[in-house]
Motif scaffolding. Structure first.
Motif, PDB file in Angstrom:
ATOM      1  N   ALA A 145       9.439  -4.140  12.783  1.00  0.00           N
ATOM      2  CA  ALA A 145       9.597  -3.219  11.650  1.00  0.00           C
ATOM      3  C   ALA A 145       9.505  -3.964  10.324  1.00  0.00           C
ATOM      4  CB  ALA A 145      10.925  -2.482  11.760  1.00  0.00           C
ATOM      5  N   ALA A 146      10.132  -5.140  10.253  1.00  0.00           N
ATOM      6  CA  ALA A 146      10.064  -5.926   9.014  1.00  0.00           C
ATOM      7  C   ALA A 146       8.639  -6.387   8.741  1.00  0.00           C
ATOM      8  CB  ALA A 146      11.004  -7.129   9.123  1.00  0.00           C
ATOM      9  N   LEU A 147       7.954  -6.852   9.778  1.00  0.00           N
ATOM     10  CA  LEU A 147       6.570  -7.297   9.595  1.00  0.00           C
ATOM     11  C   LEU A 147       5.645  -6.132   9.272  1.00  0.00           C
ATOM     12  CD1 LEU A 147       6.222  -9.959  12.434  1.00  0.00           C
ATOM     13  CD2 LEU A 147       6.244 -10.364   9.969  1.00  0.00           C
ATOM     14  N   ALA A 148       5.904  -4.981   9.866  1.00  0.00           N
ATOM     15  CA  ALA A 148       5.073  -3.814   9.560  1.00  0.00           C
ATOM     16  C   ALA A 148       5.172  -3.450   8.084  1.00  0.00           C
ATOM     17  CB  ALA A 148       5.497  -2.631  10.432  1.00  0.00           C
ATOM     18  N   THR A 149       6.379  -3.566   7.515  1.00  0.00           N
ATOM     19  CA  THR A 149       6.549  -3.282   6.088  1.00  0.00           C
ATOM     20  C   THR A 149       5.752  -4.263   5.237  1.00  0.00           C
ATOM     21  OG1 THR A 149       8.789  -2.498   6.562  1.00  0.00           O
ATOM     22  CG2 THR A 149       8.242  -2.935   4.267  1.00  0.00           C
ATOM     23  N   LEU A 150       5.857  -5.547   5.563  1.00  0.00           N
ATOM     24  CA  LEU A 150       5.124  -6.558   4.796  1.00  0.00           C
ATOM     25  C   LEU A 150       3.618  -6.403   4.963  1.00  0.00           C
ATOM     26  CD1 LEU A 150       7.316  -9.709   5.545  1.00  0.00           C
ATOM     27  CD2 LEU A 150       7.119  -8.525   3.363  1.00  0.00           C
ATOM     28  N   GLU A 151       3.180  -6.231   6.204  1.00  0.00           N
ATOM     29  CA  GLU A 151       1.748  -6.140   6.451  1.00  0.00           C
ATOM     30  C   GLU A 151       1.142  -4.897   5.807  1.00  0.00           C
ATOM     31  OE1 GLU A 151      -0.164  -8.436   7.822  1.00  0.00           O
ATOM     32  OE2 GLU A 151       1.638  -9.658   7.886  1.00  0.00           O
ATOM     33  N   PHE A 152       1.844  -3.802   5.869  1.00  0.00           N
ATOM     34  CA  PHE A 152       1.346  -2.587   5.222  1.00  0.00           C
ATOM     35  C   PHE A 152       1.161  -2.817   3.722  1.00  0.00           C
ATOM     36  CE2 PHE A 152       1.924   1.347   2.892  1.00  0.00           C
ATOM     37  CZ  PHE A 152       1.096   2.227   3.576  1.00  0.00           C
ATOM     38  N   THR A 153       2.127  -3.465   3.103  1.00  0.00           N
ATOM     39  CA  THR A 153       2.040  -3.718   1.667  1.00  0.00           C
ATOM     40  C   THR A 153       0.887  -4.656   1.343  1.00  0.00           C
ATOM     41  OG1 THR A 153       4.430  -3.419   1.475  1.00  0.00           O
ATOM     42  CG2 THR A 153       3.313  -4.512  -0.345  1.00  0.00           C
ATOM     43  N   TRP A 154       0.742  -5.723   2.113  1.00  0.00           N
ATOM     44  CA  TRP A 154      -0.305  -6.712   1.812  1.00  0.00           C
ATOM     45  C   TRP A 154      -1.700  -6.131   2.025  1.00  0.00           C
ATOM     46  CZ3 TRP A 154       2.607 -11.089   4.846  1.00  0.00           C
ATOM     47  CH2 TRP A 154       3.651 -11.544   4.053  1.00  0.00           C
ATOM     48  N   VAL A 155      -1.905  -5.448   3.145  1.00  0.00           N
ATOM     49  CA  VAL A 155      -3.234  -4.896   3.420  1.00  0.00           C
ATOM     50  C   VAL A 155      -3.539  -3.746   2.470  1.00  0.00           C
ATOM     51  CG1 VAL A 155      -4.674  -3.798   5.183  1.00  0.00           C
ATOM     52  CG2 VAL A 155      -3.098  -5.619   5.832  1.00  0.00           C
ATOM     53  N   PHE A 156      -2.543  -2.924   2.180  1.00  0.00           N
ATOM     54  CA  PHE A 156      -2.744  -1.794   1.282  1.00  0.00           C
ATOM     55  C   PHE A 156      -3.130  -2.268  -0.121  1.00  0.00           C
ATOM     56  CE2 PHE A 156      -1.422   1.446  -1.699  1.00  0.00           C
ATOM     57  CZ  PHE A 156      -1.802   2.622  -1.099  1.00  0.00           C
ATOM     58  N   ASN A 157      -2.523  -3.345  -0.576  1.00  0.00           N
ATOM     59  CA  ASN A 157      -2.777  -3.840  -1.929  1.00  0.00           C
ATOM     60  C   ASN A 157      -3.989  -4.761  -2.023  1.00  0.00           C
ATOM     61  OD1 ASN A 157      -0.587  -2.491  -3.038  1.00  0.00           O
ATOM     62  ND2 ASN A 157       0.830  -4.164  -2.597  1.00  0.00           N
ATOM     63  N   ASP A 158      -4.690  -4.977  -0.919  1.00  0.00           N
ATOM     64  CA  ASP A 158      -5.840  -5.877  -0.959  1.00  0.00           C
ATOM     65  C   ASP A 158      -6.937  -5.319  -1.860  1.00  0.00           C
ATOM     66  OD1 ASP A 158      -7.707  -8.022   0.085  1.00  0.00           O
ATOM     67  OD2 ASP A 158      -8.760  -6.204   0.716  1.00  0.00           O
ATOM     68  N   PHE A 159      -7.475  -6.181  -2.681  1.00  0.00           N
ATOM     69  CA  PHE A 159      -8.591  -5.821  -3.552  1.00  0.00           C
ATOM     70  C   PHE A 159      -9.754  -6.801  -3.381  1.00  0.00           C
ATOM     71  CE2 PHE A 159     -10.820  -5.991  -7.666  1.00  0.00           C
ATOM     72  CZ  PHE A 159     -11.172  -4.658  -7.801  1.00  0.00           C
ATOM     73  N   PHE A 160      -9.428  -8.056  -3.091  1.00  0.00           N
ATOM     74  CA  PHE A 160     -10.436  -9.111  -3.025  1.00  0.00           C
ATOM     75  C   PHE A 160     -11.445  -8.848  -1.910  1.00  0.00           C
ATOM     76  CE2 PHE A 160     -11.817 -13.200  -1.227  1.00  0.00           C
ATOM     77  CZ  PHE A 160     -12.469 -13.736  -2.329  1.00  0.00           C
ATOM     78  N   TRP A 161     -10.961  -8.671  -0.673  1.00  0.00           N
ATOM     79  CA  TRP A 161     -11.873  -8.479   0.444  1.00  0.00           C
ATOM     80  C   TRP A 161     -12.601  -7.145   0.359  1.00  0.00           C
ATOM     81  CZ3 TRP A 161     -13.222 -12.675   2.503  1.00  0.00           C
ATOM     82  CH2 TRP A 161     -12.320 -13.702   2.782  1.00  0.00           C
ATOM     83  N   ALA A 162     -11.937  -6.132  -0.175  1.00  0.00           N
ATOM     84  CA  ALA A 162     -12.591  -4.827  -0.283  1.00  0.00           C
ATOM     85  C   ALA A 162     -13.793  -4.877  -1.212  1.00  0.00           C
ATOM     86  CB  ALA A 162     -11.575  -3.793  -0.776  1.00  0.00           C
ATOM     87  N   VAL A 163     -13.646  -5.555  -2.334  1.00  0.00           N
ATOM     88  CA  VAL A 163     -14.758  -5.663  -3.282  1.00  0.00           C
ATOM     89  C   VAL A 163     -15.855  -6.573  -2.738  1.00  0.00           C
ATOM     90  CG1 VAL A 163     -15.397  -6.456  -5.594  1.00  0.00           C
ATOM     91  CG2 VAL A 163     -13.294  -5.171  -5.261  1.00  0.00           C
ATOM     92  N   LEU A 164     -15.476  -7.630  -2.024  1.00  0.00           N
ATOM     93  CA  LEU A 164     -16.456  -8.601  -1.538  1.00  0.00           C
ATOM     94  C   LEU A 164     -17.275  -8.056  -0.371  1.00  0.00           C
ATOM     95  CD1 LEU A 164     -17.528 -11.559  -1.642  1.00  0.00           C
ATOM     96  CD2 LEU A 164     -15.774 -12.102   0.070  1.00  0.00           C
ATOM     97  N   LEU A 165     -16.632  -7.334   0.553  1.00  0.00           N
ATOM     98  CA  LEU A 165     -17.279  -6.978   1.810  1.00  0.00           C
ATOM     99  C   LEU A 165     -17.736  -5.529   1.882  1.00  0.00           C
ATOM    100  CD1 LEU A 165     -14.920  -8.864   4.282  1.00  0.00           C
ATOM    101  CD2 LEU A 165     -17.068  -9.659   3.274  1.00  0.00           C
ATOM    102  N   GLU A 166     -17.374  -4.700   0.916  1.00  0.00           N
ATOM    103  CA  GLU A 166     -17.826  -3.312   0.907  1.00  0.00           C
ATOM    104  C   GLU A 166     -18.889  -3.138  -0.164  1.00  0.00           C
ATOM    105  OE1 GLU A 166     -17.611  -0.844   2.693  1.00  0.00           O
ATOM    106  OE2 GLU A 166     -15.814  -0.941   3.930  1.00  0.00           O
ATOM    107  N   ASN A 167     -20.076  -2.718   0.229  1.00  0.00           N
ATOM    108  CA  ASN A 167     -21.181  -2.574  -0.722  1.00  0.00           C
ATOM    109  C   ASN A 167     -21.010  -1.364  -1.622  1.00  0.00           C
ATOM    110  OD1 ASN A 167     -22.446  -4.818   0.414  1.00  0.00           O
ATOM    111  ND2 ASN A 167     -23.541  -3.572   1.925  1.00  0.00           N
ATOM    112  N   GLN A 168     -20.537  -0.263  -1.064  1.00  0.00           N
ATOM    113  CA  GLN A 168     -20.437   0.989  -1.801  1.00  0.00           C
ATOM    114  C   GLN A 168     -19.001   1.225  -2.245  1.00  0.00           C
ATOM    115  OE1 GLN A 168     -22.008   4.131   0.595  1.00  0.00           O
ATOM    116  NE2 GLN A 168     -23.991   3.132   0.926  1.00  0.00           N
TER     117      GLN A 168
END
Length: 304
Positions: free
Chosen positions: A224-247
């Motif tokens: 449960a603790a890791l799920a909270t952290l992982e959800f926050t980190w993946v949800f707030n990701d901007f770097f990989w989304a801009v780099l790997l998504e063309n559209q």
């Protein structure tokens, strides 16, 4: 006690008064925590205050001024202009599988390196943990080139490759988050008594049954603790989304804030409202799992 003997009188032990030095340290700690909390809350409060005011009023009277009007119009405009509903759906398709696969995969590895003794268990744990030492920017260029060359079925990618696909983003998040989760879960599993596994073996439980029916349910606080952290980190990701998504339409919710700014003019009040909408899901997840999250800050600290 023998007859005729007098019971010894119980002398109350006087309470030792707290020393002045301890009180000073405690007061200093509280003052530091209060200052830090205010330092974190002031920008958030300022963003909420700005999001409720029209841009014309803020530009005329300044940010630090009493409001004439408080309205939710900025939130409605941010929702429509940023296409928030679509980006929320895209984000869910990325975040939920990433978190679930990461926790499941990390649980398997942590179970193997913490509950069994074999030659390469420590080396495997170090291998997963060492991946967290590399910043994502170091691997960006080779990973981008690799994604351009790995084919993917058409129903999983519009481009026919990992680049520009949701599957590619999920793989990146799982790869980068699995090391931290493996480290935390392995430390937590080491705190579980060895007698649990021995008793399960005597009852005829195999490895998979031990994992799914015994160890995994005992790891619910850690998960449960890791799920909270992982959800926050993946949800707030901007770097990989801009780099790997063309559209841009296929990017997660964090990239929708880019749609709220113009080329020559940016409505800061509108961006503030959009930021609050983006941050709302992470706040809800934290409030729902805050007890497990706070308890998870010391996971595995007693052993290993």
């Amino acid at each position: 006690m023998r007859a005729g003997m007098v019971a010894p009188a119980v002398v109350p032990v006087p309470k030792v008064p707290r020393s002045r030095q301890a009180r000073v340290r405690r007061a200093t700690l509280h003052a530091f925590l209060i200052v830090m909390a205010i330092g974190w809350l002031v920008p958030i409060g300022g963003a909420i205050y700005s999001s409720l005011r029209p841009y014309e009023e803020t530009s005329e009277k300044g940010f630090i001024s009493l409001p004439d009007t408080l309205t939710l119009q900025n939130y409605r405009d941010a929702w429509n202009q940023g296409e928030m509903s679509h980006h929320y759906w895209v984000t869910a398709l990325i975040v939920i599988p990433s978190v679930l696969i990461t926790l499941l995969f990390a649980s398997f590895v942590a179970f193997g390196v913490s509950r069994f003794t074999w030659r390469f268990n420590l080396a495997l744990l170090l291998l997963f943990t060492a991946g967290n030492l590399l910043p994502p920017q170091v691997l960006a260029q080779p990973l981008f080139q690799m994604y351009k060359r790995i084919p993917l079925p058409g129903f999983l990618s519009d481009t026919g490759y990992l680049l520009g696909s949701t599957v590619g983003l999920i793989i990146v998040h799982v790869a980068f988050q699995a090391g931290f989760c493996t480290f935390v879960l392995s430390n937590y599993m080491k705190t579980l008594p060895d007698e649990i596994g021995e008793a399960a073996k005597i009852d005829g439980a195999g490895v998979l049954r031990q994992f799914f029916q015994i160890i995994l349910p005992l790891c619910k606080p850690a998960l449960a603790a890791l799920a909270t952290l992982e959800f926050t980190w993946v949800f707030n990701d901007f770097f990989w989304a801009v780099l790997l998504e063309n559209q841009g339409a296929d990017r997660p919710i964090t990239s929708s804030l880019a749609n709220l700014g113009g080329q020559f003019f940016t409505n800061d009040n509108l961006v503030a409202a959009g930021s609050m909408l983006v941050a709302f899901p992470t706040l809800v997840v934290y409030l729902l799992l805050q007890r497990q999250f706070i308890g998870g800050l010391t996971l595995g600290s007693s052993k290993g």
